[in-house]
Design a protein around this motif. Structure first.
Motif, PDB file in Angstrom:
ATOM      1  N   MET A 163       0.810  -1.212   0.000  1.00 32.42           N
ATOM      2  CA  MET A 163       0.000   0.000   0.000  1.00 32.42           C
ATOM      3  C   MET A 163       0.852   1.275   0.000  1.00 32.42           C
ATOM      4  SD  MET A 163      -3.006  -1.315   0.005  1.00 32.42           S
ATOM      5  CE  MET A 163      -4.156  -0.035   0.508  1.00 32.42           C
ATOM      6  N   SER A 164       2.167   1.128  -0.059  1.00 31.48           N
ATOM      7  CA  SER A 164       3.035   2.303   0.065  1.00 31.48           C
ATOM      8  C   SER A 164       2.896   3.273  -1.104  1.00 31.48           C
ATOM      9  CB  SER A 164       4.495   1.860   0.191  1.00 31.48           C
ATOM     10  OG  SER A 164       4.921   1.177  -0.978  1.00 31.48           O
ATOM     11  N   MET A 165       2.324   2.828  -2.224  1.00 32.43           N
ATOM     12  CA  MET A 165       2.160   3.695  -3.384  1.00 32.43           C
ATOM     13  C   MET A 165       0.853   4.472  -3.363  1.00 32.43           C
ATOM     14  SD  MET A 165       4.974   3.260  -4.851  1.00 32.43           S
ATOM     15  CE  MET A 165       4.678   4.147  -6.383  1.00 32.43           C
ATOM     16  N   MET A 166       0.090   4.321  -2.307  1.00 29.37           N
ATOM     17  CA  MET A 166      -1.171   5.060  -2.194  1.00 29.37           C
ATOM     18  C   MET A 166      -0.897   6.562  -2.127  1.00 29.37           C
ATOM     19  SD  MET A 166      -3.634   2.858  -2.273  1.00 29.37           S
ATOM     20  CE  MET A 166      -5.054   3.654  -1.546  1.00 29.37           C
ATOM     21  N   PRO A 167      -1.831   7.394  -2.604  1.00 29.19           N
ATOM     22  CA  PRO A 167      -1.645   8.851  -2.533  1.00 29.19           C
ATOM     23  C   PRO A 167      -1.437   9.332  -1.104  1.00 29.19           C
ATOM     24  CG  PRO A 167      -3.492   8.299  -3.957  1.00 29.19           C
ATOM     25  CD  PRO A 167      -3.081   7.023  -3.277  1.00 29.19           C
ATOM     26  N   ALA A 168      -0.688  10.435  -0.967  1.00 23.06           N
ATOM     27  CA  ALA A 168      -0.321  10.932   0.358  1.00 23.06           C
ATOM     28  C   ALA A 168      -1.549  11.266   1.207  1.00 23.06           C
ATOM     29  CB  ALA A 168       0.576  12.161   0.214  1.00 23.06           C
ATOM     30  N   PHE A 169      -2.599  11.810   0.588  1.00 20.82           N
ATOM     31  CA  PHE A 169      -3.759  12.209   1.397  1.00 20.82           C
ATOM     32  C   PHE A 169      -4.476  10.989   1.962  1.00 20.82           C
ATOM     33  CE2 PHE A 169      -5.949  11.412  -2.564  1.00 20.82           C
ATOM     34  CZ  PHE A 169      -7.240  11.032  -2.206  1.00 20.82           C
ATOM     35  N   LEU A 170      -4.468   9.869   1.214  1.00 17.52           N
ATOM     36  CA  LEU A 170      -5.074   8.645   1.727  1.00 17.52           C
ATOM     37  C   LEU A 170      -4.215   8.030   2.837  1.00 17.52           C
ATOM     38  CD1 LEU A 170      -6.453   6.897  -1.495  1.00 17.52           C
ATOM     39  CD2 LEU A 170      -7.729   8.095   0.306  1.00 17.52           C
ATOM     40  N   LYS A 171      -2.884   8.117   2.677  1.00 17.14           N
ATOM     41  CA  LYS A 171      -2.003   7.646   3.740  1.00 17.14           C
ATOM     42  C   LYS A 171      -2.260   8.419   5.036  1.00 17.14           C
ATOM     43  CE  LYS A 171       2.081   6.002   1.215  1.00 17.14           C
ATOM     44  NZ  LYS A 171       3.540   6.185   1.054  1.00 17.14           N
ATOM     45  N   PHE A 251      11.219  -6.117  16.276  1.00 17.42           N
ATOM     46  CA  PHE A 251      11.394  -5.747  14.874  1.00 17.42           C
ATOM     47  C   PHE A 251      10.233  -6.245  14.006  1.00 17.42           C
ATOM     48  CE2 PHE A 251      15.864  -5.237  16.218  1.00 17.42           C
ATOM     49  CZ  PHE A 251      16.075  -3.946  15.741  1.00 17.42           C
ATOM     50  N   THR A 252       9.669  -7.375  14.365  1.00 15.06           N
ATOM     51  CA  THR A 252       8.475  -7.838  13.650  1.00 15.06           C
ATOM     52  C   THR A 252       7.317  -6.867  13.861  1.00 15.06           C
ATOM     53  OG1 THR A 252       9.131 -10.156  13.820  1.00 15.06           O
ATOM     54  CG2 THR A 252       6.802  -9.707  13.415  1.00 15.06           C
ATOM     55  N   GLY A 253       7.159  -6.408  15.102  1.00 12.08           N
ATOM     56  CA  GLY A 253       6.101  -5.451  15.403  1.00 12.08           C
ATOM     57  C   GLY A 253       6.291  -4.127  14.682  1.00 12.08           C
ATOM     58  N   LEU A 254       7.539  -3.677  14.564  1.00  8.44           N
ATOM     59  CA  LEU A 254       7.814  -2.445  13.819  1.00  8.44           C
ATOM     60  C   LEU A 254       7.397  -2.577  12.360  1.00  8.44           C
ATOM     61  CD1 LEU A 254      11.327  -1.058  14.871  1.00  8.44           C
ATOM     62  CD2 LEU A 254       9.095   0.004  15.216  1.00  8.44           C
ATOM     63  N   ALA A 255       7.785  -3.680  11.741  1.00 10.76           N
ATOM     64  CA  ALA A 255       7.457  -3.887  10.331  1.00 10.76           C
ATOM     65  C   ALA A 255       5.950  -3.978  10.129  1.00 10.76           C
ATOM     66  CB  ALA A 255       8.139  -5.151   9.819  1.00 10.76           C
ATOM     67  N   GLN A 256       5.264  -4.647  11.036  1.00 10.68           N
ATOM     68  CA  GLN A 256       3.811  -4.760  10.926  1.00 10.68           C
ATOM     69  C   GLN A 256       3.142  -3.396  11.057  1.00 10.68           C
ATOM     70  OE1 GLN A 256       2.984  -7.638  14.012  1.00 10.68           O
ATOM     71  NE2 GLN A 256       3.230  -9.390  12.624  1.00 10.68           N
ATOM     72  N   LEU A 257       3.633  -2.563  11.972  1.00 12.40           N
ATOM     73  CA  LEU A 257       3.071  -1.220  12.136  1.00 12.40           C
ATOM     74  C   LEU A 257       3.277  -0.399  10.867  1.00 12.40           C
ATOM     75  CD1 LEU A 257       1.809   1.051  13.804  1.00 12.40           C
ATOM     76  CD2 LEU A 257       4.105   1.561  14.689  1.00 12.40           C
ATOM     77  N   ALA A 258       4.488  -0.428  10.311  1.00 14.90           N
ATOM     78  CA  ALA A 258       4.751   0.316   9.077  1.00 14.90           C
ATOM     79  C   ALA A 258       3.836  -0.154   7.964  1.00 14.90           C
ATOM     80  CB  ALA A 258       6.211   0.155   8.669  1.00 14.90           C
ATOM     81  N   GLY A 259       3.591  -1.454   7.897  1.00 16.79           N
ATOM     82  CA  GLY A 259       2.685  -1.985   6.886  1.00 16.79           C
ATOM     83  C   GLY A 259       1.271  -1.478   7.069  1.00 16.79           C
ATOM     84  N   ARG A 260       0.807  -1.433   8.305  1.00 19.44           N
ATOM     85  CA  ARG A 260      -0.540  -0.930   8.586  1.00 19.44           C
ATOM     86  C   ARG A 260      -0.665   0.546   8.219  1.00 19.44           C
ATOM     87  NH1 ARG A 260      -1.867  -1.378  14.518  1.00 19.44           N
ATOM     88  NH2 ARG A 260      -3.932  -0.651  13.800  1.00 19.44           N
ATOM     89  N   LEU A 261       0.451   1.275   8.342  1.00 18.86           N
ATOM     90  CA  LEU A 261       0.458   2.707   8.025  1.00 18.86           C
ATOM     91  C   LEU A 261       0.771   2.981   6.550  1.00 18.86           C
ATOM     92  CD1 LEU A 261       2.320   4.032  11.192  1.00 18.86           C
ATOM     93  CD2 LEU A 261      -0.121   4.127  10.739  1.00 18.86           C
ATOM     94  N   TRP A 262       0.914   1.921   5.756  1.00 18.27           N
ATOM     95  CA  TRP A 262       1.168   2.004   4.314  1.00 18.27           C
ATOM     96  C   TRP A 262       2.508   2.670   4.017  1.00 18.27           C
ATOM     97  CZ3 TRP A 262      -4.262   4.164   2.571  1.00 18.27           C
ATOM     98  CH2 TRP A 262      -5.257   3.232   2.913  1.00 18.27           C
TER      99      TRP A 262
END
Length: 316
Positions: A163-171, A251-262
């Motif tokens: 989801m990292s390519m989503m538009p900034a306003f949606l992020k 570190f697993t929790g960090l990666a999961q959080l970043a994923g949730r935040l796109w």
């Protein structure tokens, strides 16, 4: 044209007038910032950033104006408290030093710095610290008597986020929805450097309320609580609690959080010698980033006792 408030030694320069920072000229700091960096900040950003009434000391800095009353240079210090050898000492962080491109090479940075140092001594600040850019660094070392105690190190963690390519306003909508559900941090936050036995920034409740001039969040992930700032990447300011022996889970929790935040990247900066530096360096490359400079105004202080993380920098 409005008269200059608190002009100091106007006769020392035929070209510039030097004025102490005050509530009435903070707008000129924002105006100069926009001219230097090409970016306008929110109208209340600098008033909040320089509102250090909780310290009992405020408006530590100077502006230079040209003959047409336009702000052309600024250097300031943001007062704060540091924990040092069991004591709480008055200190400050150098911040927002800038000169308009058309006025570089006129000695304004050095002149404004010297006046600010004199003011710091009058106000009984025991030391100031800073994280200069490449332009300011040589001036601070060669002409202004700063001591470099070390460099901070940056760690970058890539995250596989579809989801990292989503538009900034949606992020922004997404991470506001997630992060605004988290508890606040108005009761004070532990400092990981102090926890390791070093000297560092004193983060009591008043400091945390003040620090809200930037939109940051305290969030709990598996095995830890982290102080973070979302943007184009997930920026960690500090890890305020960490369960022993839980590195993999952390570190697993960090990666999961970043994923949730796109977000597809996590970054963290911290001084060497700390537990967090060792923790991240086991897995990721440590890249030198900000130099850490200290200038002492009181005898007996050992600058090398201080350690910092990205949460301590004024832009966090």
């Amino acid at each position: 044209m409005q008269p200059f408030p608190e002009i100091i030694n106007k006769s020392e320069s035929k070209e510039y007038s030097i004025v102490r920072l005050s509530k009435t000229n903070l707008a000129d700091v924002a105006k100069l910032h926009a001219a230097v960096y090409g970016v306008s900040v929110e109208v209340d950003y600098f008033p909040k950033k320089y509102n250090t009434t909780y310290i009992g000391v405020e408006y530590v800095g100077f502006l230079a104006y040209d003959q047409s009353a336009q702000p052309v240079a600024y250097f300031g210090v943001i007062p704060c408290f540091l924990q040092y050898d069991g004591d709480i000492i008055l200190s400050g962080q150098a911040a927002d030093g800038m000169t308009h491109p058309r006025h570089l090479g006129k000695g304004l940075f050095v002149k404004l710095s010297d006046k600010t140092f004199d003011l710091c001594k009058q106000l009984q600040l025991k030391l100031i610290f800073g994280f200069p850019n490449q332009r300011s660094y040589p001036l601070m070392i060669k002409y202004l008597g700063w001591t470099e105690i070390e460099k901070m190190y940056r760690f970058t963690i890539p995250v596989n986020s579809m989801m990292s390519m989503m538009p900034a306003f949606l992020k922004k909508i997404n991470y506001n929805r997630i992060l605004n559900e988290q508890p606040g941090f108005q009761k004070g936050l532990p400092n990981s450097a102090v926890r390791d036995g070093y000297a560092g920034v004193y983060r009591d409740a008043a400091y945390c309320r003040y620090k809200a001039y930037n939109k940051t969040h305290l969030i709990k992930i598996p095995a830890a609580e982290i102080w973070l700032k979302p943007g184009n990447e997930l920026v960690i300011g500090d890890v305020v609690s960490l369960e022993p022996g839980s590195d993999d889970l952390f570190f697993t929790g960090l990666a999961q959080l970043a994923g949730r935040l796109w977000m597809d990247k996590i970054s963290f900066q911290v001084c060497s010698g700390t537990h967090l530096h060792q923790l991240f360096a086991k897995r990721y490359e440590a890249v030198p980033s900000f130099p850490v400079l200290v200038k002492c105004f009181a005898p007996g202080i050992v600058p090398e006792k201080f350690k910092f993380s990205f949460a301590d920098i004024d832009i966090f």
